[in-house]
Design an enzyme around this catalytic site. Sequence first.
Site, PDB file in Angstrom:
ATOM      1  N   CYS A 270       0.797  -1.236   0.000  1.00  0.00           N
ATOM      2  CA  CYS A 270       0.000   0.000   0.000  1.00  0.00           C
ATOM      3  C   CYS A 270       0.827   1.282   0.000  1.00  0.00           C
ATOM      4  O   CYS A 270       0.266   2.376  -0.080  1.00  0.00           O
ATOM      5  CB  CYS A 270      -0.955   0.007   1.198  1.00  0.00           C
ATOM      6  SG  CYS A 270      -0.158   0.346   2.778  1.00  0.00           S
TER       7      CYS A 270
ATOM      8  N   CYS B 287       1.697  -4.032   8.565  1.00  0.00           N
ATOM      9  CA  CYS B 287       1.477  -2.651   8.129  1.00  0.00           C
ATOM     10  C   CYS B 287       0.181  -2.174   8.777  1.00  0.00           C
ATOM     11  O   CYS B 287      -0.847  -2.851   8.688  1.00  0.00           O
ATOM     12  CB  CYS B 287       1.346  -2.601   6.609  1.00  0.00           C
ATOM     13  SG  CYS B 287       0.751  -1.006   6.001  1.00  0.00           S
TER      14      CYS B 287
ATOM     15  N   CYS C  80      -2.719  -1.410   5.807  1.00  0.00           N
ATOM     16  CA  CYS C  80      -3.405  -2.438   5.006  1.00  0.00           C
ATOM     17  C   CYS C  80      -3.437  -3.803   5.686  1.00  0.00           C
ATOM     18  O   CYS C  80      -4.062  -4.734   5.181  1.00  0.00           O
ATOM     19  CB  CYS C  80      -2.770  -2.560   3.624  1.00  0.00           C
ATOM     20  SG  CYS C  80      -1.166  -3.375   3.625  1.00  0.00           S
TER      21      CYS C  80
ATOM     22  N   CYS D 164      12.353  -7.971  12.430  1.00  0.00           N
ATOM     23  CA  CYS D 164      12.902  -8.867  11.411  1.00  0.00           C
ATOM     24  C   CYS D 164      11.886  -8.958  10.274  1.00  0.00           C
ATOM     25  O   CYS D 164      10.823  -9.552  10.451  1.00  0.00           O
ATOM     26  CB  CYS D 164      13.144 -10.228  12.057  1.00  0.00           C
ATOM     27  SG  CYS D 164      13.950 -11.402  10.973  1.00  0.00           S
TER      28      CYS D 164
HETATM   29 FE    FE Z   1       0.441  -1.704   3.755  1.00  0.00          FE
END
Ligand code: FE
Length: 180
Positions: free
Chosen positions: A99, A145, A148, A168
Amino acid sequence: MKKINVVAGLFLSLWLVSACAQKDAGTTAATGDSALSAARTRALNRTTFGDTLVKTDAEWKKILTSEQYYVLREKGTERAGSGQYNKHKEKGTYTCAACGHPLFSSQTKFESGTGWPSFWQPLNSTAVQEVPDDSDGMLRTEVLCIKCGGHLGHVFDDGPKPTGLRYCLNSVALNFVKNQ
Ligand code: FE
């Protein structure tokens, strides 16, 4: 009627407290950075992902390569040492490959020797979401994330100072925007 409401309220409170306690159980310990610690707590208390960029599996498959889809949407892991950002040293910002959301700065990248790009801190408190992950017979903290919900990797408590954290990540889940 009033009595019923009081009892219902009490049960709701108990349920919320127990739900939060369960969520906190599998997370990494805070290591002194109160802003990030607060961000972690906020993220864990979310019931939906950040800005909630929601797409169907079919839509993601149109946007992502098969390897990106495997890592970002199916929580896969790229082979150690195979990723393009493992030994990448340019100055800039690593973004979400799905995204485009800004995630990590090159300033917090370090050589972990694991074969995966590693960072000791996210870009800011609205970059990633961290959730307990008990898959593969281990209790780990998954890094997603925040925009998204794409799987990026895991965070461990064996990183360098100043945070002591090691994010990581999979190279394939990232893009890189070079500093101008
Ligand atoms: Fe994303």
